[in-house]
Design an enzyme around this catalytic site. Structure first.
Site, PDB file in Angstrom:
ATOM      1  NE  ARG A  25      -3.773  -2.391   0.834  1.00 39.74           N
ATOM      2  CZ  ARG A  25      -4.925  -2.721   1.417  1.00 39.74           C
ATOM      3  NH1 ARG A  25      -5.524  -1.878   2.225  1.00 39.74           N
ATOM      4  NH2 ARG A  25      -5.480  -3.897   1.164  1.00 39.74           N
ATOM      5  NE  ARG A  80      -5.464   2.274  12.383  1.00 32.21           N
ATOM      6  CZ  ARG A  80      -5.448   3.590  12.602  1.00 32.21           C
ATOM      7  NH1 ARG A  80      -4.725   4.087  13.569  1.00 32.21           N
ATOM      8  NH2 ARG A  80      -6.172   4.397  11.857  1.00 32.21           N
ATOM      9  CG  HIS A  81      -2.014   2.376   8.433  1.00 27.33           C
ATOM     10  ND1 HIS A  81      -2.680   3.171   9.332  1.00 27.33           N
ATOM     11  CD2 HIS A  81      -2.964   1.844   7.623  1.00 27.33           C
ATOM     12  CE1 HIS A  81      -3.977   3.126   9.076  1.00 27.33           C
ATOM     13  NE2 HIS A  81      -4.177   2.318   8.043  1.00 27.33           N
ATOM     14  CD  GLU A 100     -10.351  -2.198   8.685  1.00 23.22           C
ATOM     15  OE1 GLU A 100     -10.605  -0.985   8.598  1.00 23.22           O
ATOM     16  OE2 GLU A 100     -10.073  -2.913   7.691  1.00 23.22           O
ATOM     17  CB  SER A 112     -12.342  -5.201   5.303  1.00 22.35           C
ATOM     18  OG  SER A 112     -12.144  -4.073   6.097  1.00 22.35           O
ATOM     19  NE  ARG A 116      -3.856  -2.485  10.755  1.00 24.50           N
ATOM     20  CZ  ARG A 116      -4.722  -1.700  10.132  1.00 24.50           C
ATOM     21  NH1 ARG A 116      -6.016  -1.888  10.308  1.00 24.50           N
ATOM     22  NH2 ARG A 116      -4.299  -0.732   9.353  1.00 24.50           N
TER      23      ARG A 116
END
Ligand code: ATP
Ligand code: MG
Length: 440
Positions: free
Chosen positions: A222, A230-231, A363, A366, A414
């Site tokens: 990404r 968290r990224h 999160e 998804s 995560r």
């Protein structure tokens, strides 16, 4: 100059934690890293660390001979050694045993000073630790984190394999974006431009037409300029896709798989959890479900106002974590903020058959029911400002009978944060890639 020894045909007989006082008098061979070297007048000793734990090696100046004493004298922290010796009961040693060496081989001598102390006695900040990550990873805490990650991965894999899923590997070099072009890393592919894949989404969907149930554990890239705990710009995604299934079905799969991973970590990783000082709480087998609309009403009442249709910002998910608990689903997201392949609800196309799995404010995953009807998919591509022509090869399968299907993507890094109690995802990745970090 200290002369280095060869491993030769000497092999480890025991890991340090397998040596007990029941083995008094037995000859063993241990191999590992030197941690503490001490000289107490007539006695020299050092602590040897290996993947099992630690054991003390003790030599008496009067008994052990010149060579052994001079070798111990030259040891530095983090030097790799092989020790052959006898097990002796020793009340003062950790675990009540020590090894009296008859032979020491110095396999590789560590330079001084170390870039950091992997035993953590000298505290270093995360950046310094990541700069010397290969040394930092020798710490008992890192070992614990990656053993827990490994256990969770194993439990998850086993869960899916036992339910007929096939593990697949899809291309990571791709020609088109899955969702939007903005978050893609371009690369040069001979005389063309290509991209690093941001998700296995499109491939796993069409694979349900052939293999029915698939899963993949692989990297996603990404190009977002995040700077959060968290990224990452390269993460590991645990993805599934299942034919003849709805969002509800794959939520159940996700909940059971996550529960299984929690349970196995709790059952098998107590020593590692103890090293991390983390008391893991296994969630109940059924995770609460709230809709997106309920979620914004709940946080609205608690003072965090969000207009319907917007993504939930950090203050909102923080509040939800407090109100709803640890592991829960947020379902029925607005179509506006979900990708083109998400199935709209029959009775209200503004809402989708979709969900996020949350843990507190984080999160984790998804997913949802996907669109399998080619005309609807083309319509939704256009609505998201994407050109269906760029998706022609993807649409092939849809035009030839691809069945209804659903799936999700769970961030393994995560998930490891949650299982280990870490508050920065970089702790849970061997060599993290973020905006400022490309090495090591
Ligand atoms: P976020 O909203 O937190 O940025 P996302 O909704 O963009 O995540 P998805 O595309 O839904 O992420 O990806 C599925 C899962 O993959 C996420 O729930 C998360 O666990 C993981 N993931 C996605 N992007 C990242 C990232 N940049 N770093 C670490 N994990 C990620
Ligand atoms: Mg998401």
């Amino acid at each position: 100059m200290v002369k280095l020894d060869d491993l030769g045909n000497l092999r480890r007989t025991h890991l340090s934690n397998r040596i007990t006082d029941q083995m008094e008098g037995q000859e063993v061979v241990v191999m590992g890293r030197v941690v503490d070297v001490r000289d107490l007048g007539g006695i020299k000793f050092f602590v040897l660390h290996d993947v099992g734990g630690a054991v003390q090696v003790t030599a008496l100046k009067t008994k052990s001979g010149e060579e052994i004493i001079s070798k111990i004298n030259s040891l530095t922290q983090e030097t790799s050694v092989a020790v052959r010796g006898k097990v002796v009961k020793a009340r003062q040693a950790p675990r009540g045993v020590e090894i009296v060496p008859s032979e020491i081989r110095i396999l590789n001598l560590a330079q001084v000073p170390l870039p950091l102390d992997p035993m953590g006695r000298v505290k270093a900040n995360l950046d310094t630790r990541l700069d010397a990550r290969a040394i930092d990873l020798r710490s008992p805490q890192a070992l614990a984190i990656f053993r827990i990650r490994n256990k969770a991965l194993q439990a998850s894999r086993q869960y899916l394999l036992s339910r007929g899923f096939v593990e697949v590997h899809t291309p990571k070099i791709v020609a088109t974006a899955t969702e939007s072009g903005a978050a893609l890393f371009p690369i040069s592919y001979f005389d063309r431009e290509a991209f690093l894949s941001q998700s296995p989404q499109l491939y796993k969907e069409v694979l349900t037409g052939a293999l029915d149930r698939v899963f993949e554990v692989g990297p996603i890239f990404r190009a977002e300029e995040h700077d959060t705990p968290r990224h990452l710009n390269e993460a590991i995604s645990f993805d599934i896709e299942m034919a003849y299934a709805t969002a509800e079905d794959v939520m159940n799969t996700l909940e059971k798989m996550v529960w299984q991973a929690f349970s196995d970590v709790e059952k098998y990783c107590q020593p590692d959890l103890k090293i991390l000082g983390h008391s893991l709480k296994v969630p109940g087998e059924h995770f609460p479900r709230i809709t997106y609309t309920e979620a914004i009403e709940m946080v609205g009442k608690a003072g965090v106002k969000i207009p319907w249709g917007e993504d939930l910002p950090t203050p909102a998910v923080k509040k939800l974590g407090e109100l709803v608990g640890e592991a829960y689903f947020i379902t029925d997201w607005p179509s506006e903020i979900k990708p083109f392949y998400t199935m709209p609800k029959k009775d209200n196309p503004k809402i989708t058959e979709s969900f996020d799995l949350m843990y507190g404010e984080l999160e984790l995953a998804s997913g949802g029911t996907r669109v399998h009807q080619p005309d609807l998919l083309v319509k939704q591509l256009r609505e998201k400002g994407l050109n269906p022509e760029n998706f022609e090869s993807h649409l092939l399968s849809y035009r030839y009978g691809l069945a209804p299907h659903s799936g999700w993507g769970l961030g393994l890094d995560r998930f490891t944060m949650v299982l280990t109690g870490m508050d920065n995802v970089r702790e849970c990745v061997l060599f993290p890639r973020d905006r400022s970090r490309l090495t090591p």
